[in-house]
Enzyme design. Structure first.
Site, short mmCIF file in Angstrom:
data_model
loop_
_atom_site.label_atom_id
_atom_site.label_comp_id
_atom_site.label_asym_id
_atom_site.label_seq_id
_atom_site.Cartn_x
_atom_site.Cartn_y
_atom_site.Cartn_z
N LYS A 11 0.92 -1.31 -0.10
CA LYS A 11 0.03 0.13 0.17
C LYS A 11 0.69 1.39 0.03
O LYS A 11 1.80 1.35 0.78
CB LYS A 11 -0.79 0.07 1.09
CG LYS A 11 -1.95 -1.11 1.33
CD LYS A 11 -2.71 -0.87 2.39
CE LYS A 11 -4.04 -1.40 2.55
NZ LYS A 11 -4.52 -1.23 3.85
N GLY A 66 9.42 -6.79 8.33
CA GLY A 66 8.86 -8.28 8.29
C GLY A 66 9.11 -8.81 6.90
O GLY A 66 10.18 -9.78 6.77
N GLY A 122 7.94 -2.09 12.28
CA GLY A 122 7.18 -0.82 12.31
C GLY A 122 8.26 0.20 12.92
O GLY A 122 8.28 1.38 12.68
#
Ligand code: AMP
Length: 398
Positions: free
Chosen positions: A200, A356, A379
């Site tokens: 995204k 990840g 993150g």
């Protein structure tokens, strides 16, 4: 902040916040991949061999409402004993009487593993009283959980307020993660190429905007590339597209021109008639994709162009795959980028892979050993490169 390497751990009870959020088999609760435990070992071993004792705090999974067997850190006790060759005590509650008694009795060279800190909702709420109860278990605090450094939780951030500057510090893993991220952020060698991929645009807008300030090249692949292609007037068929981000893509492309950073989009794509490994497959220009077909990987021309840019780079950051690399027919683009990053590193570039999925891709395509640093943080790394302060890092500096 104290220095981990010079701190005198002898006789001290050392609280370490680690990231032992390892994948477990759903039925046997066996550890599927102990990478995160291995990553914290140097910090744990140094404290133990200096004559300190260790109180380990971690989370595991996402328990919803209190204790859940499937998320118990007790499943890690035996393995922790094996890899440290030390006795490991386990407290069934991370705060309260049992944890207090066990920590008081802890002898130098021993390990106390506390139950999942996220069994308390207070942890994620950053509750001060809960943080104090955790802090009271030890004499000093080491944060070695880079993977959760972007969270202002009790055990990652608030706990640090209960220790003086001389008694709180980063562990070895945290230190090496921050040093490698800084090395890329400060760009000591050019050209600097950032490779951004994944599904995204909305997840990666901030990182792209921030990297535009320092990068020479930004390579954009994966599902997010198609919103950019549409913003440029291309036909993208049924490829992933975030219509509400088209304006953002236009702004990024125009700002890149002003800042003198080159944005590279895939000229061609591997397209499929459905999202499946047994789909019909073809190659297409990325801005002329037929109706009902979707781009699921960068094409061979894009892979060659991207590889040439990467191999000519001296600093490389890679976050996010170039396609649906989990499915064989769409793995080639990510594989060629992985191999180009490895080749550039062999020629002297500094490379950092994080997030990840990109770390998983590096492992799948056997390049981990050839990369300067593969980060354990998803993150946290993303937020670092978005230019945000990481609360877990800031707290030990205060
Ligand atoms: P992210 O977590 O945002 O880095 O996205 C990673 C995921 O994006 C992976 O699971 C990929 O399979 C997926 N992905 C990459 N390229 C595409 C694409 N062209 N279309 C759909 N999904 C994609």
């Amino acid at each position: 902040m104290a220095s981990f390497n010079t701190y005198r751990f002898k006789g001290r009870k050392v609280i370490i916040r680690v990231d032992f959020n390892v994948p477990l088999d759903k039925e046997t609760f066996e550890i599927i991949d102990d990478k995160r435990m291995q990553a914290a070992l140097p910090t744990i071993n140094k404290i133990l061999s200096d004559g300190g004792s260790v109180i380990i705090i971690s989370h595991l999974g996402r328990p919803k409402n209190g204790p859940e067997k499937s998320f118990s850190l007790s499943h890690l006790t035996n393995h922790l004993e094996q890899i440290t060759s030390r006795k490991v005590l386990f407290a069934q509650d991370c705060i309260g009487e049992e944890a207090q008694t066990l920590s008081q009795k802890l002898n130098p060279g021993e390990i106390l593993l506390l139950e999942n800190v996220r069994f308390y909702k207070e942890e994620t709420l950053g509750d001060a009283n809960f943080a104090k109860q955790l802090a009271d278990l030890g004499d000093c605090y080491v944060n070695d959980a880079f993977g959760t450094a972007h969270r202002a939780h009790s055990s990652t951030t608030h706990i640090a307020t209960y220790f003086t500057r001389e008694n709180k510090m980063s562990g070895l893993l945290m230190k090496s993660e921050i040093e490698s991220a800084k090395k890329v952020m400060e760009v000591t060698q050019r050209p600097f190429t950032a490779i951004v991929g994944g599904a995204k645009v909305s997840d990666k807008v901030l990182i792209v905007e921030n990297l535009m300030k320092t990068a020479d090249h930004i390579i954009i692949g994966g599902g997010m590339a198609y919103t950019f292609k549409k913003a440029l007037g291309g036909q993208i068929g049924a490829s992933l597209c975030e219509n509400d981000r088209i304006e953002t893509c236009k702004e990024i492309l125009s700002k890149a021109g002003d800042l003198g950073v080159e944005i590279h989009l895939p000229v061609d794509s591997i397209v499929a008639d459905k999202f499946s490994a047994d789909a019909q497959i073809d190659t297409s220009k990325s801005d002329e994709i037929s109706e009902n077909w979707m781009g699921l990987d960068i094409g061979p021309i894009a892979a060659d162009q991207f590889s040439a840019i990467i191999e000519g780079s001296k600093t490389i950051l890679w976050n996010g795959p170039m396609g649906v690399f989990e499915l064989k027919p769409f793995e080639e683009g990510t594989k060629s980028v992985a191999s180009a990053v490895a080749k550039a590193t062999e020629k002297g570039a500094y490379s950092l892979i994080g997030g990840g999925d990109s770390a998983a891709a590096a492992k799948k395509f056997n390049v981990v050993e050839k990369i300067s640093h593969v980060s354990t943080g998803g993150g946290a790394l993303l937020e670092y490169f978005e230019g945000k302060e990481l609360p877990g890092v800031a707290a030990i500096h205060k």
